[in-house]
Enzyme design. Structure first.
Site, PDB file in Angstrom:
ATOM      1  N   HIS A 254      -2.840  -2.877 -14.209  1.00  0.00           N
ATOM      2  CA  HIS A 254      -4.154  -2.266 -13.964  1.00  0.00           C
ATOM      3  C   HIS A 254      -4.536  -1.272 -15.057  1.00  0.00           C
ATOM      4  CE1 HIS A 254      -5.182  -3.373  -9.557  1.00  0.00           C
ATOM      5  NE2 HIS A 254      -4.533  -4.339 -10.153  1.00  0.00           N
TER       6      HIS A 254
ATOM      7  N   ARG B 190       2.592  -3.417 -11.183  1.00  0.00           N
ATOM      8  CA  ARG B 190       1.154  -3.576 -10.986  1.00  0.00           C
ATOM      9  C   ARG B 190       0.355  -2.476 -11.684  1.00  0.00           C
ATOM     10  NH1 ARG B 190      -2.648  -2.843  -5.984  1.00  0.00           N
ATOM     11  NH2 ARG B 190      -4.268  -4.369  -6.494  1.00  0.00           N
TER      12      ARG B 190
ATOM     13  N   HIS C 235       3.584 -11.651  -9.035  1.00  0.00           N
ATOM     14  CA  HIS C 235       3.520 -11.672  -7.567  1.00  0.00           C
ATOM     15  C   HIS C 235       4.791 -12.243  -6.940  1.00  0.00           C
ATOM     16  CE1 HIS C 235      -1.161 -11.293  -7.400  1.00  0.00           C
ATOM     17  NE2 HIS C 235      -0.565 -10.212  -7.854  1.00  0.00           N
TER      18      HIS C 235
ATOM     19  N   ASN D 173      -8.341  -0.101  -6.814  1.00  0.00           N
ATOM     20  CA  ASN D 173      -7.131   0.737  -6.903  1.00  0.00           C
ATOM     21  C   ASN D 173      -6.909   1.657  -5.701  1.00  0.00           C
ATOM     22  OD1 ASN D 173      -6.454  -0.239  -9.467  1.00  0.00           O
ATOM     23  ND2 ASN D 173      -7.711   1.295 -10.502  1.00  0.00           N
TER      24      ASN D 173
END
Ligand code: HEM
Ligand SMILES: *[C@@H]1O[C@H](CO)[C@@H](O)[C@H](O)[C@H]1NC(C)=O
Length: 326
Positions: free
Chosen positions: A69, A65, A199, A97
């Site tokens: 990001h 992840r 995911h 975040n």
């Protein structure tokens, strides 16, 4: 190139000028970037990621992840790793975040060990993020999910909280909103469906899916009911639920969950509504074809990893992933 610590000053004296001051000029990323400058870099990173995953399975998800990001906010330039300073507010503490991104300590450890093994700071924090994400996927999914990661990124000297707030897709987004977010990053519908497959590992806090389990209709009744017991309709509850039924296994189960209306986030279920859309067809296809998912996931990760990298003389190789060099 700046030296990071006293111990590098010693190295500076011993290593001929020419080997230290070669500044690579590749405009494009390449898989063999560290083969000459520090062949031990990649195996070392893999080893530390393995160690971290053995002590906590979830960390692999957190590292994947983090790379996402990083890339979605002004490109894959490690801007996500910069701590806030009096001069700028960084991305780390931006709402998407804060209290959510994790794994920073693993990146710190990798950086420290790799700089020692390479005897100088040659591996960028941005590349460490890309490699750690790939290794996490391959460790949790097995060799079929391994892909060749492209390297040679350099690290940003700035970070932007506004960019973090504006560039990351939100879990309450509709399908058109998700698609336009991906389009704005040069990614397409297939990339959206494939990368959302990230995911298949990890967990989410109730606050990100409360609205879905209490209000959405496109959700399996029993699934929602079980989750309602973990979370609370009034919020203020950071309990965790797995993003699919096998959160420590990188596989195609995520897509199968969507077929049964068991997507955890609203944004997950937006990819499958049983209305015969292109997105529906991809979800059905990947649920039955883990090998195709593996191939396409690697290809889309490489595409995401190519977003606006700093190369050549741009940016720097940070000494400490949390701070810019002086
Ligand atoms: C499509 C839009 C996306 C949205 C709206 C979204 C949103 C979220 C949210 C809300 C969480 C839970 C955070 C928390 O509870 O603290 C999460 C977790 C996660 N996301 Fe995404 N995400 C998206 C795409 C992606 C992509 C492209 C990847 C990687 C390829 C990814 C990888 C992950 C992983 C692995 C986790 C679990 C992290 C952990 O357990 O620490 N996500 N995402
Ligand atoms: C469900 O929707 C209502 C009406 O939009 C809203 O007030 C409420 O906060 C939502 N519930 C949750 C748990 O998000």
């Amino acid at each position: 190139m700046a030296s990071c610590h006293v111990q590098y000053l010693v190295v500076l004296v011993m290593v001929p000028f020419s080997t230290l001051y070669v500044i690579p000029t590749h405009a494009n990323l390449t898989p063999d970037y560290y083969d000459e400058i520090c062949p031990q870099a990649l195996p070392t990173i893999r080893f530390i990621v393995e160690k971290a995953i053995i002590s906590e399975h979830r960390i692999g998800a957190s590292l994947l992840r983090m790379h996402f990001h990083d890339c979605f906010v002004n490109g894959c330039d490690a801007s996500v790793l910069l701590d806030d300073t009096p001069l700028f507010l960084g991305e780390k503490s931006a709402p998407p975040n804060r209290n959510s991104l994790r794994g920073f300590e693993v990146i710190d450890e990798i950086k420290e060990v790799v700089d020692k093994i390479c005897e100088r700071p040659v591996v960028s924090c941005a590349d460490i993020l890309a490699i750690a994400a790939r290794d996490s996927v391959a460790i949790l999914g097995g060799q079929i999910y391994w892909y060749e990661v492209l390297l040679g990124r350099r690290d940003a000297r700035i970070a932007s909280r506004d960019a973090a707030n504006n560039n990351l897709p939100a879990p309450f987004f509709s399908f058109p909103q998700l698609l336009s977010s991906f389009y704005s990053h040069g990614l397409n519908l297939k990339d959206l469906v494939v990368l959302s497959g990230g995911h298949t590992i990890g967990v989410a806090q109730c606050s990100f899916f409360n609205n879905r389990i209490f209000n959405d209709t496109n959700i399996d009744y029993k699934f929602a009911d079980t989750l309602r017991k973990i979370c609370s309709p009034i919020g203020g509850n950071n309990n965790l639920a797995p993003l699919d039924s096998t959160p420590a296994r990188f596989d195609a189960t995520y897509y199968t969950s969507l077929l049964y209306k068991k997507g955890l986030l609203h944004s997950d279920q937006e990819l499958f509504k049983d209305d015969g859309s292109e997105s529906d067809k991809l979800v059905q296809f990947y649920s039955k074809n883990p090998y195709a998912f593996a191939q396409d996931f690697g290809a889309s990760m490489i595409k995401m990893g190519n977003m606006e990298p700093l190369t050549g003389n741009q940016g720097e190789i940070r000494c400490n992933c949390r701070k810019v060099n002086y």
